[in-house]
Design an enzyme around this catalytic site. Structure first.
Site, PDB file in Angstrom:
ATOM      1  N   LEU A  72       0.383 -45.377   7.657  1.00  0.00           N
ATOM      2  CA  LEU A  72       1.102 -45.233   8.921  1.00  0.00           C
ATOM      3  C   LEU A  72       2.603 -45.395   8.695  1.00  0.00           C
ATOM      4  O   LEU A  72       3.415 -44.682   9.280  1.00  0.00           O
ATOM      5  CB  LEU A  72       0.601 -46.260   9.935  1.00  0.00           C
ATOM      6  N   TYR A  73       2.977 -46.341   7.843  1.00  0.00           N
ATOM      7  CA  TYR A  73       4.399 -46.534   7.517  1.00  0.00           C
ATOM      8  C   TYR A  73       5.002 -45.231   7.003  1.00  0.00           C
ATOM      9  O   TYR A  73       6.066 -44.802   7.455  1.00  0.00           O
ATOM     10  CB  TYR A  73       4.535 -47.636   6.466  1.00  0.00           C
ATOM     11  N   ALA A  74       4.320 -44.587   6.047  1.00  0.00           N
ATOM     12  CA  ALA A  74       4.813 -43.325   5.495  1.00  0.00           C
ATOM     13  C   ALA A  74       4.922 -42.259   6.577  1.00  0.00           C
ATOM     14  O   ALA A  74       5.887 -41.486   6.617  1.00  0.00           O
ATOM     15  CB  ALA A  74       3.888 -42.859   4.377  1.00  0.00           C
ATOM     16  N   THR A  76       5.511 -42.692   9.743  1.00  0.00           N
ATOM     17  CA  THR A  76       6.658 -42.943  10.623  1.00  0.00           C
ATOM     18  C   THR A  76       7.972 -42.564   9.936  1.00  0.00           C
ATOM     19  O   THR A  76       8.907 -42.091  10.585  1.00  0.00           O
ATOM     20  CB  THR A  76       6.729 -44.415  11.070  1.00  0.00           C
TER      21      THR A  76
END
Length: 203
Positions: A72-74, A76
């Site tokens: 999810l970080y990637a 965003t």
């Protein structure tokens, strides 16, 4: 799966909204202020090497595909790159995105792998080290914070002026994406060995 991705997956599962609030909503709020400024500032912002996601080709190039995020970080950060491109195109903001590679140093993020590795080692917990293709050792471009700061300042020093004013575009503006990292990858196993030595505890 790289160290940043491991850390991102671990933390995102506990608090997914934190990434959305910071990396997407926070970025849009900043861009909204900048687009309406008179004069508009040139912007340098932190993307991430995690945008390369499932891409197994190394070394990474800014021309490589970034449409397969592994966390999810990637996702965003990839969204941030698309969003900044839109503001550059529509409002004439001069924008440089820097894809950081495993930044470390004082005041590091608490969800970074070396922090939770150290905590788990001290607690006697088992730590997981992921392997690459064909059981190869995972290596990371650990980049010291002072070098990242120098890269950010250099990006600001070489940025061209924004072309808009008060929310209205007056011409084509500069848009750049750069990788910002070390050039000598280090095996994750070596990181663990260093932690064991400093903590005087076997992982």
């Amino acid at each position: 799966m790289n160290l940043a991705t491991q850390a991102g997956v671990r933390y995102a599962m506990q608090n997914p909204s934190s990434y959305i609030n910071s990396n997407v909503a926070g970025l849009v709020n900043l861009l909204e202020v900048c687009k309406s400024a008179n004069p508009q500032p040139a912007i340098v912002w932190a993307s991430s090497s995690s945008v390369y996601g499932m891409n197994s080709k190394v070394p990474f190039s800014e021309k490589d595909r970034t449409d397969q995020p592994a966390s999810l970080y990637a996702a965003t950060k990839k969204a941030g790159e698309a969003i900044t491109h839109s503001y550059n195109h529509i409002y004439g903001l001069s924008i440089t995105g820097l894809r950081f590679f495993t930044v470390y140093g004082p005041w590091g993020r608490p969800d970074m792998a070396y922090f939770f590795f150290a905590k788990d080692i001290l607690k006697g917990k088992e730590i997981t080290i992921y392997e690459g293709a064909d059981h190869s050792s995972v290596m990371r471009d650990f980049t010291y914070i002072d070098d990242v700061v120098r890269g950010c300042v250099s990006a600001l020093d070489t940025a061209k002026k924004s072309t808009g004013s008060g929310g209205k575009k007056k011409g084509t503006a500069q848009f750049r994406i750069y990788n910002l990292g070390n050039t000598t990858p280090v095996p994750v196993s070596k990181l663990v060995s260093i932690l064991e030595m400093l903590l005087k505890t076997k992982a």
